[in-house]
Write an enzyme that holds these catalytic residues in place. Structure first.
Site, PDB file in Angstrom:
ATOM      1  CG  ASP A 190      40.722  63.860  29.085  1.00 45.87           C
ATOM      2  OD1 ASP A 190      39.857  62.968  28.554  1.00 45.87           O
ATOM      3  OD2 ASP A 190      42.518  64.335  29.329  1.00 45.87           O
ATOM      4  CD  GLU A 219      42.820  58.091  26.713  1.00 48.17           C
ATOM      5  OE1 GLU A 219      43.658  57.120  26.796  1.00 48.17           O
ATOM      6  OE2 GLU A 219      43.171  59.398  26.931  1.00 48.17           O
TER       7      GLU A 219
END
Length: 510
Positions: A144, A209
């Site tokens: 991400d 994350e």
């Protein structure tokens, strides 16, 4: 001899002895300082007798070069944005899954590789080693990215992967798709060339994350715990190769993160009765809170330079840094180096008021602190309370945790030395040093699985590049991305040794 002259002689003797002792102490200090400033901490590694391994050469031909860059561009074009813990672009994450399977067919089809999807969008790979006695290690990265808008001032659309002057622009180029794609691309090429590891390893790719990794990384850890896995070391994102970034440093430095600062997000609030602006009280809720915030900014957290991992950083860099720049007062002047010296305090949000002629009943501010390794979360909260010094200001901990444990980095530290050797073999001009991550990574969830966690990727940062991280015009050069693929290609093979060489006899002994 008179009594007076005897006393003068004794006094003279004492002065001579004291002066001589002072000279001896000064001599030892100068010698120690000179040795610290001239000792090359990388020399022993290069002279050591490493266990013989038949590594596959990391030659990349023109076709592979075009292939790896095409795969990387495709990854950047998929907007895998995480906005909050509940706002993830799941459509993009599913598309990214398809890209991985298309770009790395050998990884997903090899009998050597076991793969599973975790928490719907994260990936866990297991590559067993031929020697079951060797403790496995783990490589981490995250899929991400943070949001990005072209209107913020990007030179190229943030999900275009457009090339400008040899650089690929786009969100995720340095945080952290360069490692996601670099690790799998390296493994793809190794498998194609017939590689079979001696030491087993895991690859974990988290999908959230940027919003704390509570779904991706934490569920990967749960899976590994159920399997009873313990790891020799973990390598995640974090620090980089800094070239011209550290003032006064001669040449580039590769900093390997051995810890992360802790975190505290604190809400300060003041409540008063609302009223009309035509009859203001002596102090408003905004004024009281503004005073508290001002006191926090005017009274930074105590200077702790030398009491945490930053001491190792400057011991390793000292022989290539001008003495002036090692003074902590010089470091305090710049926000980037001040972060090494203390717990940092940032006022990030201030909210109050609904109408220009109404005195607000409520004022609130959010303070974000990154906690130095020599402090605890509780100590920081107590310092905030005493600095604010006003019972009318309510303090609430929104989120926080202590600094992460410090991983080993001496000559017997397997993970650190393997990473260091891989860096120096590829970039012999750099100085390798331990460092401290001022941000946080998925690796903080892995502390129960590994004693040693390192945070590094050989992404080159030059002046101004640090501002691209989570900022505008994030980019990486085509050459640097290829270097990342080569780094992981060699690192995986370097981990196949059973033991590190014996510590070099010229070790630093101060």
């Amino acid at each position: 001899m008179t009594e007076r002259s005897a006393k003068l002689n004794i006094l003279k003797f004492v002065k001579i002895v004291s002066f001589s002792l002072l000279l001896v102490i000064l001599g030892f200090f100068v010698a120690a300082t000179v040795r610290t400033l001239t000792f090359d901490v990388n020399a022993g590694l290069q002279l050591a007798h490493w266990e013989k391994t038949n590594n596959i050469a990391s030659d990349i031909n023109q076709h592979q070069r075009e292939e790896l860059l095409a795969n990387f561009r495709d990854a950047i074009r998929i907007p895998t944005v995480s906005t909050t813990e509940t706002q993830l672009n799941t459509t993009a994450l599913r598309e990214f899954d398809g890209l991985l399977r298309k770009a790395f067919p050998t990884v997903f089809s090899s009998h050597l590789v076991q793969h599973e999807v975790v928490a719907n969008y994260s990936h866990l790979f297991w590559v067993p080693g031929s020697d079951l006695a060797l403790v496995p290690y783990m490589l981490l990265a995250h899929i991400d990215v943070v949001p990005a808008e072209e209107r913020d001032g990007w030179e190229a659309p943030p999900f275009s992967a457009k090339e400008i002057n040899g650089f690929i622009y786009g969100r995720g180029t340095i945080d952290n798709k360069q490692s996601v794609m670099g690790i799998l691309q390296a493994l793809e090429y190794l498998l194609i060339r017939g590689y079979s590891p001696r030491r087993g390893f895991f690859i974990g790719l988290g999908h959230d994350e940027e919003v704390s990794g509570f779904q991706g990384a934490m569920n990967i850890v749960r899976v590994l715990k159920k399997k009873g896995v313990q790891l020799a070391f973990v390598l995640d994102e974090g620090l980089a190769v800094l070239d011209g970034v550290i003032s006064g440093l001669e040449g580039p430095a590769a900093l390997i993160g051995i810890s992360e600062k802790g975190l505290a997000t604190v809400k300060l609030s003041v409540s008063k009765a609302p009223g009309h602006s035509s009859m203001p009280p002596r102090e408003s809720s905004i004024g009281i809170l503004a005073g508290a915030v001002k006191r926090l900014e005017e009274n930074p957290m105590p200077r702790l330079f030398g009491e945490g991992p930053e001491r190792g950083t400057f011991e390793h860099l000292a022989h290539k840094v001008m003495l002036f720049y090692l003074r902590y007062r010089v470091m305090e002047r710049r926000p980037d180096t001040n972060a090494f010296v203390r717990t940092t305090t940032a006022i990030t949000m201030f909210n109050s008021g609904v109408k220009v002629n109404i005195l607000p009943s409520q004022a609130e501010a959010y303070v974000n602190l990154r906690i130095h390794s020599a402090q605890s979360l509780q100590e920081v909260l107590e310092l905030i309370q005493s600095t604010v010094g006003d019972e009318r200001v309510k303090m609430e901990l929104v989120d926080g945790f202590d600094p992460l444990p410090v991983s080993s980095y001496d000559e017997t530290s397997f993970g650190f030395q393997i990473i260091k050797k891989t860096v120096l073999d590829q970039f012999p001009q750099v100085t390798v040093a331990p460092g401290i991550c001022i941000g946080n990574t998925d690796s903080r969830h892995y502390t129960d699985l590994a004693k040693d966690i390192y945070r590094f990727a050989p992404t080159w940062f030059r002046p101004g590049d640090a501002q691209r991280f989570h900022g505008i015009n994030e980019r990486i050069s085509k050459k640097n991305y290829e270097e990342l693929v080569v780094f992981y290609f060699n690192l995986i093979q370097n981990c196949d040794i059973k033991d590190l060489p014996s510590p070099h006899s010229a070790g630093h002994e101060l």
